[in-house]
Enzyme design. Structure first.
Site, PDB file in Angstrom:
ATOM      1  N   ILE A  21      18.505 -30.811 -14.023  1.00 39.13           N
ATOM      2  CA  ILE A  21      17.932 -29.700 -14.796  1.00 39.13           C
ATOM      3  C   ILE A  21      17.838 -28.453 -13.910  1.00 39.13           C
ATOM      4  CG2 ILE A  21      15.860 -28.925 -16.045  1.00 39.13           C
ATOM      5  CD1 ILE A  21      15.544 -31.981 -16.806  1.00 39.13           C
ATOM      6  N   ASP A  34      14.662 -27.901  -2.226  1.00 39.14           N
ATOM      7  CA  ASP A  34      14.989 -29.250  -2.704  1.00 39.14           C
ATOM      8  C   ASP A  34      15.076 -30.135  -1.465  1.00 39.14           C
ATOM      9  OD1 ASP A  34      16.721 -30.228  -5.571  1.00 39.14           O
ATOM     10  OD2 ASP A  34      16.447 -31.579  -3.863  1.00 39.14           O
ATOM     11  N   LEU A  49       8.393 -30.823  -0.552  1.00 37.16           N
ATOM     12  CA  LEU A  49       7.122 -30.171  -0.907  1.00 37.16           C
ATOM     13  C   LEU A  49       5.945 -30.772  -0.133  1.00 37.16           C
ATOM     14  CD1 LEU A  49       7.168 -29.708  -4.801  1.00 37.16           C
ATOM     15  CD2 LEU A  49       7.952 -28.159  -3.023  1.00 37.16           C
ATOM     16  N   LYS A 101      11.421 -39.374 -10.947  1.00 39.21           N
ATOM     17  CA  LYS A 101      11.461 -39.403 -12.421  1.00 39.21           C
ATOM     18  C   LYS A 101      11.826 -40.735 -13.053  1.00 39.21           C
ATOM     19  CE  LYS A 101      16.250 -38.123 -12.813  1.00 39.21           C
ATOM     20  NZ  LYS A 101      17.273 -37.233 -13.306  1.00 39.21           N
ATOM     21  N   SER A 152       6.863 -33.631 -19.558  1.00 35.17           N
ATOM     22  CA  SER A 152       7.755 -34.541 -20.290  1.00 35.17           C
ATOM     23  C   SER A 152       7.079 -34.989 -21.571  1.00 35.17           C
ATOM     24  CB  SER A 152       8.008 -35.755 -19.397  1.00 35.17           C
ATOM     25  OG  SER A 152       8.540 -36.819 -20.144  1.00 35.17           O
ATOM     26  N   ALA A 153       7.905 -35.348 -22.553  1.00 34.27           N
ATOM     27  CA  ALA A 153       7.371 -35.939 -23.783  1.00 34.27           C
ATOM     28  C   ALA A 153       6.672 -37.265 -23.485  1.00 34.27           C
ATOM     29  CB  ALA A 153       8.501 -36.175 -24.775  1.00 34.27           C
ATOM     30  N   TYR A 185       4.814 -43.006 -13.640  1.00 30.36           N
ATOM     31  CA  TYR A 185       5.554 -41.734 -13.748  1.00 30.36           C
ATOM     32  C   TYR A 185       4.895 -40.821 -14.787  1.00 30.36           C
ATOM     33  CZ  TYR A 185       8.926 -38.636 -15.941  1.00 30.36           C
ATOM     34  OH  TYR A 185       9.514 -37.543 -16.521  1.00 30.36           O
ATOM     35  N   LYS A 243       2.782 -36.968 -14.591  1.00 32.70           N
ATOM     36  CA  LYS A 243       3.005 -35.756 -15.410  1.00 32.70           C
ATOM     37  C   LYS A 243       1.701 -35.333 -16.087  1.00 32.70           C
ATOM     38  CE  LYS A 243       7.454 -35.148 -14.742  1.00 32.70           C
ATOM     39  NZ  LYS A 243       7.888 -34.063 -13.851  1.00 32.70           N
TER      40      LYS A 243
HETATM   41  N1  UFG Z   1      18.861 -47.196 -24.484  1.00 32.62           N
HETATM   42  C1  UFG Z   1      19.701 -48.267 -24.693  1.00 32.62           C
HETATM   43  N2  UFG Z   1      20.454 -48.703 -23.646  1.00 32.62           N
HETATM   44  C2  UFG Z   1      20.418 -48.107 -22.420  1.00 32.62           C
HETATM   45  C3  UFG Z   1      19.556 -47.003 -22.215  1.00 32.62           C
HETATM   46  C4  UFG Z   1      18.784 -46.575 -23.278  1.00 32.62           C
HETATM   47  O1  UFG Z   1      19.757 -48.830 -25.787  1.00 32.62           O
HETATM   48  O2  UFG Z   1      21.123 -48.560 -21.510  1.00 32.62           O
HETATM   49  C5  UFG Z   1      18.060 -46.698 -25.633  1.00 32.62           C
HETATM   50  C6  UFG Z   1      16.564 -46.753 -25.422  1.00 32.62           C
HETATM   51  O3  UFG Z   1      16.043 -47.981 -25.820  1.00 32.62           O
HETATM   52  C7  UFG Z   1      16.095 -45.571 -26.255  1.00 32.62           C
HETATM   53  C8  UFG Z   1      17.227 -44.560 -26.151  1.00 32.62           C
HETATM   54  O4  UFG Z   1      18.374 -45.323 -25.777  1.00 32.62           O
HETATM   55  O5  UFG Z   1      15.978 -45.940 -27.602  1.00 32.62           O
HETATM   56  C9  UFG Z   1      16.995 -43.484 -25.106  1.00 32.62           C
HETATM   57  O6  UFG Z   1      16.669 -44.080 -23.860  1.00 32.62           O
HETATM   58  P1  UFG Z   1      16.619 -43.246 -22.507  1.00 32.62           P
HETATM   59  O7  UFG Z   1      16.340 -44.208 -21.400  1.00 32.62           O
HETATM   60  O8  UFG Z   1      17.820 -42.389 -22.387  1.00 32.62           O
HETATM   61  O9  UFG Z   1      15.387 -42.260 -22.724  1.00 32.62           O
HETATM   62  P2  UFG Z   1      13.850 -42.588 -22.999  1.00 32.62           P
HETATM   63  O10 UFG Z   1      13.497 -41.871 -24.260  1.00 32.62           O
HETATM   64  O11 UFG Z   1      13.530 -44.015 -22.948  1.00 32.62           O
HETATM   65  O12 UFG Z   1      13.178 -41.938 -21.730  1.00 32.62           O
HETATM   66  C10 UFG Z   1      13.169 -40.544 -21.568  1.00 32.62           C
HETATM   67  C11 UFG Z   1      13.099 -40.178 -20.088  1.00 32.62           C
HETATM   68  C12 UFG Z   1      11.792 -40.597 -19.489  1.00 32.62           C
HETATM   69  C13 UFG Z   1      10.663 -40.089 -20.309  1.00 32.62           C
HETATM   70  C14 UFG Z   1      10.825 -40.537 -21.744  1.00 32.62           C
HETATM   71  C15 UFG Z   1       9.735 -40.040 -22.649  1.00 32.62           C
HETATM   72  O13 UFG Z   1      14.145 -40.814 -19.370  1.00 32.62           O
HETATM   73  O14 UFG Z   1      11.698 -40.012 -18.196  1.00 32.62           O
HETATM   74  O15 UFG Z   1      12.072 -40.037 -22.246  1.00 32.62           O
HETATM   75  O16 UFG Z   1       9.775 -38.698 -22.740  1.00 32.62           O
HETATM   76  F1  UFG Z   1       9.511 -40.601 -19.821  1.00 32.62           F
END
Ligand code: UFG
Length: 347
Positions: A12, A31, A59, A84, A124-125, A148, A152
């Site tokens: 980002i 960084d 930091l 993260k 983050s959400a 984590y 936040k």
């Molecule tokens: N998913 C899969 N297979 C994978 C990875 C993800 O099916 O290999 C699914 C998850 O179950 C979810 C969707 O894809 O339904 C998105 O998953 P991500 O891991 O991409 O994202 P998340 O929403 O779980 O997590 C993200 C950020 C976190 C943050 C979270 C809540 O990665 O840092 O949103 O805001 F905490």
């Protein structure tokens, strides 16, 4: 105006630096390169044709950070540096608390000492925890389900206390939904360490042949097709949201949280279908159990950011998929940095 960007070499961060430079801001990047490389910054420089100052500094290193503040006349900070990975935070909570909390504390102390009181923070959400309903707006109850997420949430609380103590501060808490995609040049993108935790980098690596098949974590959620629904947002839209928040913090005092999302949810199956459609690649997948801690549906109400910042996400799901694949196929080894083995998914 000079903006300090912490974590500016990350996914980002690099996109945000590029937008800042293109908009005419002067930037100073800090960084520690724990989960990033200078290659992203070189590419930012190439793409913009503009120079900027970079400090490879942690930091947590208060003395080194003091130097950054002494050597530069900083007007505002965009604070993105932090670990993260949800899974890693469960295994190594102290590492997360130390890095994310103490790093932010050092930064805010220095900002106060140097009378720099404008900050945009990368929240983050995740701070909405297991929300009961959607779309999620900023006034929903806050909670966290892992270390984590708690960092936040605690940083948001710390910043609220800071503002209460001194109303000269101006703070924007940006609650990101699911950033994906890459810069349209194919030169900047997401470069996770090891096997990706997140959906889109996993999909692109399956398409590239580096991973065999995607595991879909559950098909029994109460959604259109049973798979999890998320609010995916193009990283360039997200980066532009930081510029809008920056304009706000430098022009008025206060503390406000903003959702940065599109307001639309897509299921895992819909993401696969979009990716296949725009790239022509086939994604093999297998349905497995739910991932512990996952929620079924999560998407934002982004109307506050539109109302108060004049920001809306413009890029759709197909553009996100196309740009993610453009980046992956042009950079099969990412930025080809030396990847740390011990800790994965840190930024
Ligand atoms: N998913 C899969 N297979 C994978 C990875 C993800 O099916 O290999 C699914 C998850 O179950 C979810 C969707 O894809 O339904 C998105 O998953 P991500 O891991 O991409 O994202 P998340 O929403 O779980 O997590 C993200 C950020 C976190 C943050 C979270 C809540 O990665 O840092 O949103 O805001 F905490």
């Amino acid at each position: 105006m000079a903006v300090l960007v912490t974590g500016g070499a990350g996914y980002i961060g690099s996109h945000t630096c590029l937008e800042l430079l293109n908009a005419g801001y002067e930037i100073v990047v800090v960084d520690n390169l724990a989960n990033s490389s200078t290659e992203s910054l070189k590419r930012v420089q190439e793409l913009t044709g503009k120079d900027f100052t970079f400090y490879q500094t942690d930091l947590l290193d208060q003395e080194a950070m003091e130097v950054v503040f002494k050597q530069n006349k900083i007007d505002a900070v965009i604070h993105l540096a932090g670990f993260k990975s949800v899974g890693e935070s469960v295994r190594l909570p102290l590492r997360y608390y130390h890095n994310n909390m103490t790093g932010t504390l050092v930064l805010c102390q220095l900002m106060q000492e140097h009378a720099v009181k404008n900050i945009v923070f990368s929240s983050s959400a995740t701070v909405y925890g297991m929300s009961d309903s959607v779309p999620i707006s900023e006034d929903f109850p806050l909670s966290a389900t892992n270390a984590y997420g708690r960092t936040k949430l605690m940083i948001e609380e710390m910043m609220k206390d800071l503002y209460e103590s001194d109303p000269e501060w101006s703070i924007a808490l940006l609650r990101y939904f699911n950033p994906i995609g890459a810069h349209s040049s194919g030169k900047l993108g997401e470069d996770p360490n090891g096997i990706p935790n997140n959906l889109m980098p996993y999909i692109t690596q399956v398409a590239a042949g580096g991973l065999n098949e995607l595991h879909i974590y559950g098909s029994d959620y109460p959604t259109r097709d049973g798979t999890g629904v998320r609010d995916y947002i193009h990283v360039v839209d997200l980066a532009r949201g930081h510029l809008k928040a920056l304009e706000k913090v430098v022009s008025s005092k206060g503390i406000e949280a903003y959702n940065l999302g599109t307001g639309r949810g897509y299921s895992v199956m819909e993401m696969i279908a979009s990716f296949e459609k725009v790239t022509g690649q086939r994604i093999s997948y297998r349905i497995t159990d739910r991932r512990p801690g996952d929620i079924g549906v999560c998407y934002s109400d982004p109307s506050k950011a539109e109302r108060e910042l004049g920001w809306v996400a413009l890029k759709g799901i197909e553009e996100m998929c196309r740009d993610a694949w453009h980046w992956q196929s042009n950079n099969p080894q990412g930025y080809q940095k030396e990847k740390p083995i011990l800790f994965t998914g840190i930024s």
